[in-house]
Design a protein around this motif. Structure first.
Motif, short mmCIF file in Angstrom:
data_model
loop_
_atom_site.label_atom_id
_atom_site.label_comp_id
_atom_site.label_asym_id
_atom_site.label_seq_id
_atom_site.Cartn_x
_atom_site.Cartn_y
_atom_site.Cartn_z
N GLY A 1 32.57 47.44 45.35
CA GLY A 1 32.06 48.46 44.43
C GLY A 1 33.04 49.60 44.19
N LYS A 2 33.71 50.03 45.25
CA LYS A 2 34.62 51.18 45.10
C LYS A 2 35.83 50.83 44.23
N GLU A 3 36.05 49.53 44.02
CA GLU A 3 37.13 49.10 43.13
C GLU A 3 36.64 48.90 41.69
N GLY A 4 35.36 49.18 41.47
CA GLY A 4 34.82 49.09 40.11
C GLY A 4 34.36 47.71 39.72
N ILE A 5 34.30 46.80 40.68
CA ILE A 5 33.81 45.45 40.38
C ILE A 5 32.32 45.40 40.72
N ARG A 6 31.51 44.99 39.74
CA ARG A 6 30.06 44.94 39.94
C ARG A 6 29.61 43.51 40.24
N VAL A 7 28.61 43.39 41.11
CA VAL A 7 28.09 42.07 41.51
C VAL A 7 26.56 42.16 41.55
N ASN A 8 25.90 41.40 40.71
CA ASN A 8 24.43 41.40 40.71
C ASN A 8 23.91 39.97 40.73
N PHE B 1 43.52 33.38 27.74
CA PHE B 1 42.87 34.55 27.14
C PHE B 1 43.33 35.89 27.74
N GLY B 2 44.17 35.86 28.77
CA GLY B 2 44.79 37.09 29.26
C GLY B 2 44.07 37.83 30.37
N SER B 3 42.80 37.49 30.65
CA SER B 3 42.07 38.20 31.72
C SER B 3 40.86 37.37 32.15
N LEU B 4 40.23 37.83 33.21
CA LEU B 4 38.91 37.31 33.60
C LEU B 4 38.02 38.52 33.83
N ASP B 5 37.09 38.75 32.92
CA ASP B 5 36.25 39.96 32.98
C ASP B 5 34.86 39.69 33.55
N VAL B 6 34.36 38.48 33.35
CA VAL B 6 32.99 38.15 33.77
C VAL B 6 32.99 36.78 34.44
N LEU B 7 32.45 36.72 35.64
CA LEU B 7 32.17 35.42 36.27
C LEU B 7 30.66 35.26 36.35
N ARG C 1 40.89 42.32 40.58
CA ARG C 1 41.57 43.47 41.21
C ARG C 1 42.88 43.83 40.54
N THR C 2 43.50 42.83 39.90
CA THR C 2 44.82 43.06 39.30
C THR C 2 44.71 43.63 37.89
N GLN C 3 43.51 43.73 37.37
CA GLN C 3 43.32 44.11 35.97
C GLN C 3 42.91 45.59 35.87
N SER C 4 43.31 46.23 34.76
CA SER C 4 42.91 47.63 34.60
C SER C 4 41.41 47.71 34.29
N ARG C 5 40.89 46.78 33.49
CA ARG C 5 39.44 46.74 33.27
C ARG C 5 38.85 45.84 34.34
N ARG C 6 38.10 46.42 35.26
CA ARG C 6 37.59 45.65 36.40
C ARG C 6 36.44 44.75 35.95
N GLY C 7 36.05 43.84 36.80
CA GLY C 7 35.18 42.76 36.37
C GLY C 7 33.73 42.87 36.81
N VAL C 8 32.99 41.88 36.38
CA VAL C 8 31.56 41.77 36.66
C VAL C 8 31.26 40.35 37.15
N ILE C 9 30.47 40.26 38.20
CA ILE C 9 30.02 38.94 38.67
C ILE C 9 28.50 38.89 38.57
N VAL C 10 28.01 37.82 37.97
CA VAL C 10 26.57 37.58 37.89
C VAL C 10 26.29 36.30 38.69
N ASN C 11 25.58 36.43 39.78
CA ASN C 11 25.22 35.27 40.60
C ASN C 11 23.82 34.81 40.20
N VAL C 12 23.71 33.60 39.70
CA VAL C 12 22.38 33.08 39.36
C VAL C 12 21.73 32.57 40.65
N ALA C 13 20.79 33.35 41.14
CA ALA C 13 20.05 32.95 42.35
C ALA C 13 18.74 32.32 41.88
#
Ligand SMILES: NC(=O)c1ccc[n+]([C@@H]2O[C@H](COP(=O)([O-])OP(=O)(O)OC[C@H]3O[C@@H](n4cnc5c(N)ncnc54)[C@H](O)[C@@H]3O)[C@@H](O)[C@H]2O)c1
Length: 259
Positions: A177-184, A83-89, A132-144
């Motif tokens: 965060g400063k690289e635009g990757i969000r983690v919640n 699919f060319g990228s990984l935007d959401v984990l 980090r290698t992608q122009s559109r940075r990613g999002v991580i959702v950790n199910v706690a």
């Protein structure tokens, strides 16, 4: 909350909450790769291939253990090559052993920590390297879990693991965060899945969970979330609707933690 053109990896996506999240993200436009250690769903025995074939976007099933770096690396490579990228984990794969402190074996403790903590770490590490290698940075959702914040009967290993996932979420959010990757972190309360079916069938556990849930409707089972209700919150965290959120814990528990 459109995810058109986004690519999501959902761990533990063959059953329960992960399955609902995979369906929710796909129905909002994302290509989904379901990474699961199982071959068939715990819910109804459907195979991984059947499950992804029924999704509304082109999606893939990949069998593998989230705590195995080689398996996770292979899943991410396959995701990107398809699919060319990984935007959401969505780090959703999780296990539990509900036992009292006397009965809990060290191996039980290791088993829970290995999947819930090491697995979330391994997947996040591989995903961040790719994002980090992608122009559109990613999002991580950790199910706690809401059990990251409160104690509960026979849940020492599980509560420990989910507290660690919340801490991991904060530490990683600060680092990337400063690289635009969000983690919640998404923290569900008791949810109706196979995961806890035997545990909540115990009369004293059912009574405790009902008592602890202000939104309960006694006797109807409505003190339990549905997987789809948890998936709605996952969609929010995965989408640009939560663009200024990182390092946060979103609790969806019918009010349990408010007590
Ligand atoms: N059900 C609840 O009440 C509840 C409440 C709060 C948090 N959670 C969390 O939500 C997540 C999903 O729970 P659920 O209720 O849907 O569970 P579930 O048992 O219904 O589904 C979990 C899925 O994860 C997969 N899995 C387990 N270990 C794995 C591994 N090592 N590698 C890859 N896949 C693996 C299983 O095969 C299964 O398909 C878990 O992290 C759980 O801790 C659940």
């Amino acid at each position: 909350m459109s995810l058109d053109g986004r690519v999501a990896l959902v761990t533990g996506g063959l059953s329960g909450i992960g399955r609902a999240i995979a369906a929710k993200l796909a129905s909002n436009g994302a290509h989904v790769v379901v990474l699961d250690a199982g071959e068939v769903s715990r819910d109804d025995g459907i195979s991984g291939e059947e499950l992804v074939a029924a999704l509304p976007t082109k999606s893939l099933f990949h069998q593998g253990d989230v705590a195995d770096p080689d398996a996770v690396g292979a899943a991410v490579e396959r995701t990107v090559s398809a699919f060319g990228s990984l935007d959401v984990l969505v780090n959703n794969a999780g296990v539990t052993v509900f036992k009292s402190i006397d009965a809990l074996e060290v191996d039980d403790f290791d088993f829970v920590l290995r999947t819930n903590v090491r697995g979330a770490f391994v997947c996040a590490q591989v995903a961040v390297a790719r994002m980090r290698t992608q122009s559109r940075r990613g999002v991580i959702v950790n199910v706690a879990s809401n059990f990251a914040f409160v104690g509960a009967t026979d849940a020492v290993a599980y509560c420990t693991s989910k507290g660690a996932v919340v801490s991991m979420t904060q530490a990683l959010a600060v680092e990337v965060g400063k690289e635009g990757i969000r983690v919640n972190a998404l923290c569900p309360g008791a949810t109706a899945t196979e995961f806890n079916r035997a545990h909540r069938a115990r009369a004293e556990i059912d009574a405790e969970w009902q008592e602890m849930t202000p939104l309960r409707v006694l006797g109807t089972g409505a003190h339990l979330a549905t997987p789809d209700q948890i998936a709605d919150a996952a969609l929010f965290l995965a989408s640009d609707s939560s663009a200024f959120m990182t390092g946060a814990s979103l609790v969806v528990d019918g009010g349990w933690n408010a007590r």
